[in-house]
Design a protein around this motif. Structure first.
Motif, PDB file in Angstrom:
ATOM      1  N   MET A   1       0.839  -1.180   0.000  1.00 38.40           N
ATOM      2  CA  MET A   1       0.000   0.000   0.000  1.00 38.40           C
ATOM      3  C   MET A   1       0.882   1.241   0.000  1.00 38.40           C
ATOM      4  N   ASN A   2       0.700   2.091  -0.994  1.00 43.26           N
ATOM      5  CA  ASN A   2       1.455   3.332  -1.104  1.00 43.26           C
ATOM      6  C   ASN A   2       0.677   4.476  -0.492  1.00 43.26           C
ATOM      7  N   GLN A   3       1.383   5.306   0.232  1.00 50.73           N
ATOM      8  CA  GLN A   3       0.744   6.466   0.841  1.00 50.73           C
ATOM      9  C   GLN A   3       1.550   7.715   0.490  1.00 50.73           C
ATOM     10  N   ASP A   4       0.868   8.734  -0.005  1.00 53.44           N
ATOM     11  CA  ASP A   4       1.513   9.977  -0.394  1.00 53.44           C
ATOM     12  C   ASP A   4       1.573  10.935   0.788  1.00 53.44           C
ATOM     13  N   TYR A   5       2.645  11.716   0.827  1.00 52.61           N
ATOM     14  CA  TYR A   5       2.779  12.738   1.861  1.00 52.61           C
ATOM     15  C   TYR A   5       3.742  13.817   1.394  1.00 52.61           C
ATOM     16  N   GLN A   6       3.707  14.931   2.082  1.00 48.85           N
ATOM     17  CA  GLN A   6       4.614  16.034   1.812  1.00 48.85           C
ATOM     18  C   GLN A   6       5.083  16.601   3.142  1.00 48.85           C
ATOM     19  N   ILE A   7       6.354  16.858   3.233  1.00 52.29           N
ATOM     20  CA  ILE A   7       6.941  17.421   4.444  1.00 52.29           C
ATOM     21  C   ILE A   7       6.754  18.929   4.424  1.00 52.29           C
ATOM     22  N   THR A   8       6.249  19.481   5.520  1.00 53.23           N
ATOM     23  CA  THR A   8       6.073  20.934   5.611  1.00 53.23           C
ATOM     24  C   THR A   8       7.348  21.576   6.148  1.00 53.23           C
ATOM     25  N   LEU A  85      12.788  19.212  -1.288  1.00 51.95           N
ATOM     26  CA  LEU A  85      12.185  19.013   0.029  1.00 51.95           C
ATOM     27  C   LEU A  85      10.690  19.316   0.016  1.00 51.95           C
ATOM     28  N   GLN A  86      10.269  20.134  -0.923  1.00 51.30           N
ATOM     29  CA  GLN A  86       8.879  20.578  -0.972  1.00 51.30           C
ATOM     30  C   GLN A  86       7.988  19.691  -1.833  1.00 51.30           C
ATOM     31  N   LYS A  87       8.578  18.736  -2.525  1.00 55.18           N
ATOM     32  CA  LYS A  87       7.797  17.869  -3.410  1.00 55.18           C
ATOM     33  C   LYS A  87       7.158  16.734  -2.619  1.00 55.18           C
ATOM     34  N   GLY A  88       6.108  16.189  -3.201  1.00 53.75           N
ATOM     35  CA  GLY A  88       5.429  15.054  -2.593  1.00 53.75           C
ATOM     36  C   GLY A  88       6.293  13.803  -2.616  1.00 53.75           C
ATOM     37  N   GLN A  89       6.051  12.947  -1.655  1.00 54.27           N
ATOM     38  CA  GLN A  89       6.775  11.690  -1.545  1.00 54.27           C
ATOM     39  C   GLN A  89       5.775  10.567  -1.342  1.00 54.27           C
ATOM     40  N   GLN A  90       6.264   9.359  -1.429  1.00 59.37           N
ATOM     41  CA  GLN A  90       5.396   8.201  -1.297  1.00 59.37           C
ATOM     42  C   GLN A  90       6.094   7.165  -0.418  1.00 59.37           C
ATOM     43  N   LEU A  91       5.331   6.580   0.487  1.00 61.68           N
ATOM     44  CA  LEU A  91       5.843   5.553   1.395  1.00 61.68           C
ATOM     45  C   LEU A  91       5.160   4.236   1.083  1.00 61.68           C
ATOM     46  N   GLU A  92       5.955   3.194   0.986  1.00 68.70           N
ATOM     47  CA  GLU A  92       5.429   1.836   0.836  1.00 68.70           C
ATOM     48  C   GLU A  92       6.070   0.967   1.912  1.00 68.70           C
ATOM     49  N   MET A  93       5.264   0.477   2.821  1.00 69.58           N
ATOM     50  CA  MET A  93       5.765  -0.410   3.871  1.00 69.58           C
ATOM     51  C   MET A  93       5.827  -1.829   3.324  1.00 69.58           C
ATOM     52  N   GLN A  94       6.907  -2.535   3.658  1.00 73.92           N
ATOM     53  CA  GLN A  94       7.097  -3.921   3.261  1.00 73.92           C
ATOM     54  C   GLN A  94       7.410  -4.738   4.511  1.00 73.92           C
ATOM     55  N   PRO A  95       7.314  -6.048   4.442  1.00 74.02           N
ATOM     56  CA  PRO A  95       7.543  -6.866   5.641  1.00 74.02           C
ATOM     57  C   PRO A  95       8.931  -6.686   6.271  1.00 74.02           C
ATOM     58  N   THR A  96       9.952  -6.483   5.446  1.00 73.34           N
ATOM     59  CA  THR A  96      11.306  -6.376   5.983  1.00 73.34           C
ATOM     60  C   THR A  96      11.857  -4.966   5.953  1.00 73.34           C
ATOM     61  N   GLY A  97      11.080  -4.008   5.475  1.00 77.02           N
ATOM     62  CA  GLY A  97      11.564  -2.641   5.376  1.00 77.02           C
ATOM     63  C   GLY A  97      10.526  -1.729   4.767  1.00 77.02           C
ATOM     64  N   PHE A  98      11.003  -0.730   4.046  1.00 81.34           N
ATOM     65  CA  PHE A  98      10.099   0.229   3.423  1.00 81.34           C
ATOM     66  C   PHE A  98      10.779   0.851   2.217  1.00 81.34           C
ATOM     67  N   VAL A  99       9.956   1.446   1.351  1.00 86.55           N
ATOM     68  CA  VAL A  99      10.432   2.115   0.143  1.00 86.55           C
ATOM     69  C   VAL A  99       9.928   3.544   0.180  1.00 86.55           C
ATOM     70  N   LEU A 100      10.811   4.496  -0.096  1.00 81.34           N
ATOM     71  CA  LEU A 100      10.452   5.908  -0.210  1.00 81.34           C
ATOM     72  C   LEU A 100      10.635   6.312  -1.670  1.00 81.34           C
ATOM     73  N   ARG A 101       9.606   6.895  -2.251  1.00 78.73           N
ATOM     74  CA  ARG A 101       9.663   7.327  -3.639  1.00 78.73           C
ATOM     75  C   ARG A 101       9.336   8.813  -3.727  1.00 78.73           C
ATOM     76  N   SER A 102       9.969   9.453  -4.684  1.00 76.45           N
ATOM     77  CA  SER A 102       9.650  10.843  -5.004  1.00 76.45           C
ATOM     78  C   SER A 102       9.876  11.018  -6.496  1.00 76.45           C
ATOM     79  N   ALA A 103       9.636  12.224  -7.000  1.00 74.55           N
ATOM     80  CA  ALA A 103       9.878  12.502  -8.410  1.00 74.55           C
ATOM     81  C   ALA A 103      11.361  12.360  -8.738  1.00 74.55           C
ATOM     82  N   ASN A 104      12.180  12.410  -7.724  1.00 75.58           N
ATOM     83  CA  ASN A 104      13.629  12.359  -7.903  1.00 75.58           C
ATOM     84  C   ASN A 104      14.175  10.938  -7.954  1.00 75.58           C
TER      85      ASN A 104
END
Length: 153
Positions: A1-8, A85-104
């Motif tokens: 499950m991917n969840q989008d977020y942005q750091i303020t 830093l101002q762009k949106g990011q995406q978090l995907e939790m996995q059983p052994t870790g996690f993945v962080l995605r952004s436009a970069n």
């Protein structure tokens, strides 16, 4: 499950303040250590003790009033000048870790490889190295994922 977020900007500044707490403690210890030695070096005269007291009061005012404002200004400026830093990011939790995605790009982390994890009220600071951290809002984490980060903290 991917969840989008942005750091303020406020979250970024608070995370940097938290991340630099060890440096502040070392600075405060060194400054007050030198200040404590001042009367010993100059002799325990009333003038030296009054001077040390005045410097201690000024130092305390600097640490409690000026330093936090300088910090907010400095890291707020870093946030404003860095569009990544101002762009949106995406978090995907996995059983052994996690993945962080952004436009970069994308970063994959296994829990076992993390150097450190700090869990704050509204965010988790994840350190893949000793100096670089990623910020993950706790609102994105379910109880199980939060427990995984708490176990590493």
């Amino acid at each position: 499950m991917n969840q989008d977020y942005q750091i303020t900007q406020q979250q970024f500044v608070r995370a940097c303040w938290h991340a630099q707490r060890l440096h502040r403690r070392i600075l405060v210890t060194a400054l007050y250590g030198v200040l404590a030695l001042f009367p010993v070096v100059t002799g325990f005269r009333a003038a030296a003790e009054w001077a040390a007291l005045i410097v201690a009061l000024l130092l305390t005012a600097f640490l409690l009033v000026v330093l936090p404002r300088l910090h907010r200004w400095r890291f707020g400026r870093v946030y404003r000048q860095n569009p990544l830093l101002q762009k949106g990011q995406q978090l995907e939790m996995q059983p052994t870790g996690f993945v962080l995605r952004s436009a970069n790009g994308e970063s994959r982390y296994r829990f076992a490889e993390l150097k450190k994890v700090d869990v704050l009220d509204d965010m988790v600071l994840v350190y893949p190295t000793t100096t670089i951290f990623h910020m993950i809002p706790t609102s994105l984490l379910d109880d199980f994922a939060l427990a995984q980060f708490l176990a590493l903290a």
